[in-house]
Enzyme design. Structure first.
Site, PDB file in Angstrom:
ATOM      1  N   LYS A   1      13.061   2.133  -1.661  1.00 33.17           N
ATOM      2  CA  LYS A   1      12.235   1.611  -0.452  1.00 33.17           C
ATOM      3  C   LYS A   1      13.326   0.525   0.372  1.00 33.17           C
ATOM      4  O   LYS A   1      13.210   0.728   1.583  1.00 33.17           O
ATOM      5  CB  LYS A   1      11.116   0.497  -1.264  1.00 33.17           C
ATOM      6  CG  LYS A   1      10.496  -0.365  -0.255  1.00 33.17           C
ATOM      7  CD  LYS A   1       9.825  -1.410  -1.183  1.00 33.17           C
ATOM      8  CE  LYS A   1      10.653  -2.305  -1.841  1.00 33.17           C
ATOM      9  NZ  LYS A   1      10.107  -3.928  -1.874  1.00 33.17           N
ATOM     10  N   THR A   2      13.890  -0.282  -0.148  1.00 27.68           N
ATOM     11  CA  THR A   2      14.994  -1.168   0.285  1.00 27.68           C
ATOM     12  C   THR A   2      15.960  -0.569   1.226  1.00 27.68           C
ATOM     13  O   THR A   2      16.353  -0.667   2.264  1.00 27.68           O
ATOM     14  CB  THR A   2      15.473  -2.020  -0.811  1.00 27.68           C
ATOM     15  OG1 THR A   2      14.482  -2.823  -1.599  1.00 27.68           O
ATOM     16  CG2 THR A   2      16.456  -3.139   0.171  1.00 27.68           C
TER      17      THR A   2
ATOM     18  N   ASP B   1       8.269  -5.851   4.738  1.00 25.47           N
ATOM     19  CA  ASP B   1       8.644  -5.203   3.234  1.00 25.47           C
ATOM     20  C   ASP B   1       7.329  -5.918   2.419  1.00 25.47           C
ATOM     21  O   ASP B   1       6.792  -6.742   2.746  1.00 25.47           O
ATOM     22  CB  ASP B   1       9.747  -6.112   2.792  1.00 25.47           C
ATOM     23  CG  ASP B   1      10.283  -5.502   1.638  1.00 25.47           C
ATOM     24  OD1 ASP B   1       9.984  -4.137   1.155  1.00 25.47           O
ATOM     25  OD2 ASP B   1      11.093  -6.236   1.013  1.00 25.47           O
ATOM     26  N   GLU B   2       7.096  -5.111   1.433  1.00 24.28           N
ATOM     27  CA  GLU B   2       6.167  -5.457   0.508  1.00 24.28           C
ATOM     28  C   GLU B   2       4.622  -5.743   1.045  1.00 24.28           C
ATOM     29  O   GLU B   2       4.049  -6.659   0.945  1.00 24.28           O
ATOM     30  CB  GLU B   2       6.435  -6.744  -0.541  1.00 24.28           C
ATOM     31  CG  GLU B   2       7.847  -6.656  -1.079  1.00 24.28           C
ATOM     32  CD  GLU B   2       7.694  -5.901  -2.322  1.00 24.28           C
ATOM     33  OE1 GLU B   2       6.650  -5.410  -2.754  1.00 24.28           O
ATOM     34  OE2 GLU B   2       8.574  -6.273  -3.451  1.00 24.28           O
TER      35      GLU B   2
ATOM     36  N   GLN C   1       1.175  -1.412  -6.719  1.00 21.40           N
ATOM     37  CA  GLN C   1       2.103  -2.570  -7.099  1.00 21.40           C
ATOM     38  C   GLN C   1       1.486  -3.991  -6.643  1.00 21.40           C
ATOM     39  O   GLN C   1       2.257  -5.091  -6.693  1.00 21.40           O
ATOM     40  CB  GLN C   1       3.491  -2.570  -6.831  1.00 21.40           C
ATOM     41  CG  GLN C   1       4.355  -1.571  -7.606  1.00 21.40           C
ATOM     42  CD  GLN C   1       5.525  -1.455  -7.275  1.00 21.40           C
ATOM     43  OE1 GLN C   1       6.320  -2.400  -7.776  1.00 21.40           O
ATOM     44  NE2 GLN C   1       6.272  -0.548  -6.807  1.00 21.40           N
TER      45      GLN C   1
ATOM     46  N   ARG D   1       9.640  -0.598 -14.680  1.00 23.25           N
ATOM     47  CA  ARG D   1      10.735  -1.327 -14.526  1.00 23.25           C
ATOM     48  C   ARG D   1      12.096  -0.688 -15.349  1.00 23.25           C
ATOM     49  O   ARG D   1      13.137  -0.854 -15.447  1.00 23.25           O
ATOM     50  CB  ARG D   1      10.529  -2.684 -15.215  1.00 23.25           C
ATOM     51  CG  ARG D   1       9.704  -3.568 -14.392  1.00 23.25           C
ATOM     52  CD  ARG D   1      10.035  -3.655 -12.871  1.00 23.25           C
ATOM     53  NE  ARG D   1       8.982  -2.699 -12.318  1.00 23.25           N
ATOM     54  CZ  ARG D   1       9.134  -2.367 -10.913  1.00 23.25           C
ATOM     55  NH1 ARG D   1      10.401  -2.966 -10.364  1.00 23.25           N
ATOM     56  NH2 ARG D   1       8.365  -1.511 -10.625  1.00 23.25           N
TER      57      ARG D   1
END
Length: 710
Positions: A32-33, A216-217, A247, A590
């Site tokens: 994503k980043t 973002d997010e 998430q 994670r």
DNA sequence: AATCCGTCTATTTTT
DNA sequence: TAGACGGATT
């Protein structure tokens, strides 16, 4: 084009999307980043926009920094000055630039949650509000909730006497903030929103400047943040929103996943791009995550996959008690360490902070280094707050909160009565405490005058000094360092104060403006690290919430028990269980190579032992990918060929005459498996309280319930 | 003004 | 169990 090398087709499509708003559903570990930063670099490199023609917004300062670092690695440009930051940081920037239009003093102070709490308390006192009916925490929540809905006191719905009172208190709070030049977190957002909404010139200025807006997010945005985006974007701008509805774990703080669907509609999104290839975890781990999250009803839908193979199965461990669980964790970690895994690559996750104690105890006894995330952050520490209060008084003498915090700290004979007297005088004179202080006469006046002299001499001495030196002078003059030096347990605090000098020295302001005010804003907006120092190889302990965005070679998700994870409070909340499941999803994803899930039959909670049933989440993961390290009572799995761990040891109370004891597992024809939690009566008259997990807690009469030991 | 003691309460917390 | 808080005590 080296920028676009090694992107998968979906990533590439996202990065090079033509000029129209898009929603990128980016699964955990899907790059994503990378997509976000490459998109920015691509926009700039292709001449679409200049570095100043875009705005990128994140939730954490860390994420913003990370983004800037990556961009500057991709492009030979100076990223300083780019509008990449948190919602709050960007709003702060706009409000500083247009403080007059926003109706704020140039050096307005930012209140963090703590400061806000104190401000609310102060307001309640001044308003003579009944503390039982209007607890500060509730009033604070009310105010924040209202602001996040974009409501000012006059917009608050008044249903009854109580809500009318809340609205009045909200109004009083606003008045106080305005008088003191203080702005809380929600206010930063709302003020900016109103500024842009009322001021067409400014709005058009920013709209034509920021052709591209990247978020973002996105699943974590609240209603106000969404409206802010919508306002800033206007019809012609391009919004690139990246998020993952699976998430979304901050609904309790106002995050509104619904923004994703709304965004699709409002921005006429043609392209929803799904990033589903996962570069982090092996297959079994992803399978577990996918299967689990599939139990949620309301999803945009997404399935993670990997090309790196199944990897190891997910290991499950059942312990007799929380202490046993902790001891097992230590053993398992020791064996991982023997295999060559660094401790820093291992995380222990838990649902709530209270669970860390037992684990820490076991780790400590075993002499295993660990680091706990969470807790007080640097700028939230008491001594730092005091130091900042002195600085705040220099920047803005009308800051009553700062005044009250340090007027008598270190103690200089200004008692509660004096301050009350002062507050009365200030109120009737319609001025700040600082201004009222000058007029106070008598014995109390002398002490106050001494304090004023300190502040005034501080002001003149720090005039024109570089920030770092100003802080040094302040620490000296205020007597803070001396005070903590003389205190028996003050060494750490002195150290922190000296660290503040370093922070000031290291602080590089972004542009223009007043050093001091900018530093104070920085302190409020970025409360600093909440983790112990980097460096040493140490095990990572944290809540699942704070693990979001991180990844580890091995992950232990502990305390997987009904009532704990999913948390019992969550079942009362609308959508609560689904949020718990998303939380579990975050926990699972994670892990890169190894994932452990563990639970305990008994756990000490709030000072008493609780008997728990395994979390339903364990049942929601297909048995095929699970490898039980302990014997299971029912069911079987292909991978169950493991050497079983030592038999469970549950502390066993004496067996009563009816043959059932507390802590025992039983089987009920209707409710299934449960654990006896409590018992009363004896023989045939006995009643048993049984925790059936999902079916709830029941009191059953032994005579009628067809119970059998499980 | 500092300290002590009983009472209460108890998820998660980017800014 | 443990911490936070308020009221009372020294």
């Amino acid at each position: 084009m080296s920028l676009l090398e090694n992107l998968n087709p979906e990533q590439l499509a996202a990065v090079t999307l033509p000029n129209q708003s898009a929603l990128i559903l980016a699964g955990a570990g899907s790059g994503k980043t990378r997509v976000l930063t490459t998109r920015i670099a691509w926009l700039i490199q292709t001449g679409n926009i200049g570095p100043n023609g875009l705005l990128a917004v994140t939730f954490t300062n860390k994420a913003a920094r990370e983004m800037l670092t990556r961009i500057s690695a991709m492009l030979p440009i100076n990223v300083r000055g780019m509008w990449v930051g948190t919602f709050h940081g960007l709003c702060n920037r706009m409000l500083r630039a247009h403080h007059r239009d926003a109706g704020l003093p140039q050096l307005f102070q930012i209140l963090d949650s703590q400061d806000q709490h104190a401000a609310v308390k102060r307001m309640l006192k001044a308003a003579n509000a009944d503390e039982d009916r209007f607890p500060p925490r509730e009033v604070q929540n009310f105010i924040n909730a209202a602001k996040e809905e974009g409501r000012r006191p006059r917009d608050v719905e008044i249903a009854d006497e109580s809500s009318r009172r809340f609205a009045d208190l909200y109004a009083a709070y606003e008045e106080q903030c305005q008088r003191e030049g203080a702005v809380d977190f929600a206010e930063l957002l709302l003020r900016t929103y109103e500024l842009l909404s009322k001021n067409e010139v400014l709005r058009e200025h920013y709209r034509s400047r920021f052709r591209h807006i990247l978020v973002d997010e996105f699943q974590d945005t609240n209603r106000l943040q969404y409206r802010w985006l919508k306002l800033l974007a206007g019809p012609a701008n391009v919004v690139f929103a990246v998020g993952d509805d699976d998430q979304s774990i901050y609904r309790f703080r106002g995050a509104n996943v619904g923004n994703m669907a709304e965004f699709e509609r409002d921005f006429h999104v043609q392209n929803v791009i799904r990033l589903e290839q996962n570069y982090r975890s092996f297959g079994h781990i992803l399978d577990a995550a996918n299967a689990l999250i599939a139990h949620n009803k309301r999803r945009l839908g997404k399935n993670l996959w990997t090309s790196s193979g199944k990897g190891e199965p997910v290991r499950v461990h059942e312990a007799g008690s929380d202490n046993e669980e902790a001891r097992w964790l230590v053993e398992e970690i020791q064996s991982l360490a023997r295999e060559g895994l660094r401790l820093a690559d291992i995380a222990m996750l838990y649902r709530s902070n209270a669970q860390s104690r037992v684990i820490e105890h076991a780790l400590f006894s075993a002499g295993m280094p660990y680091r706990v995330y969470g807790g007080l952050r640097f700028f939230e520490r008491l001594e730092i707050k005091h130091a900042l209060a002195y600085l705040r008084l220099l920047a803005n003498p009308d800051d009553d909160g700062a005044f009250l915090r340090v007027a008598n700290f270190p103690a200089r004979g200004i008692g509660a009565r004096t301050l009350e007297q002062l507050q009365d005088a200030a109120k009737s004179g319609g001025m700040s405490l600082y201004k009222a202080a000058g007029a106070l006469a008598g014995k109390a006046g002398a002490a106050i005058a001494a304090f004023l002299r300190i502040v005034e001499s501080l002001r003149s001495e720090t005039q024109g000094l570089p920030l770092k030196e100003a802080v040094e002078v302040m620490l000296e003059r205020s007597g803070l360092v001396a005070h903590y030096r003389s205190e028996k347990d003050g060494a750490d605090r002195v150290e922190n104060l000296l660290e503040l000098v370093n922070a000031a020295a290291a602080y590089i302001q972004e542009e223009d403006a007043n050093d001091l005010a900018a530093f104070l804003a920085h302190a409020a907006l970025e409360s600093g690290d909440n983790q112990a120092a980097e460096g040493a190889d140490a095990l990572q302990l944290m809540t699942v919430h704070s693990a979001k965005g991180l990844e580890f070679q091995a992950v232990f998700v502990t305390g997987l028990e009904e009532g704990l994870f999913p948390h019992e409070q969550s079942v009362f909340e609308d959508d609560g269980l689904e949020e718990e499941r998303r939380l579990m999803y975050v926990a699972i994803t994670r892990a890169r190579a190894r994932l452990y899930l563990s639970f305990a039959q008994t756990r000490m909670l709030h000072g008493q032992t609780r008997y728990n049933v395994a979390s339903r989440f364990l049942d929601e993961i297909p048995a095929g990918g699970l490898k039980w390290l302990t014997p299971r009572l029912r069911g079987s799995s292909p991978m169950e060929d493991v050497a079983w761990a030592a038999p469970k040891r549950v502390p066993q109370p004496a067996v009563p005459d009816h043959g059932f004891r507390i802590g025992q597992s039983v089987l009920h024809p209707k409710f299934g498996q449960g654990v006896i939690v409590n018992a009363e009566g004896s023989g045939i008259d006995a009643r048993l309280q049984i925790n059936f997990g999902r079916q709830g807690m029941k009191w059953l009469a032994l005579e009628y319930a067809k119970l059998q030991p499980a």
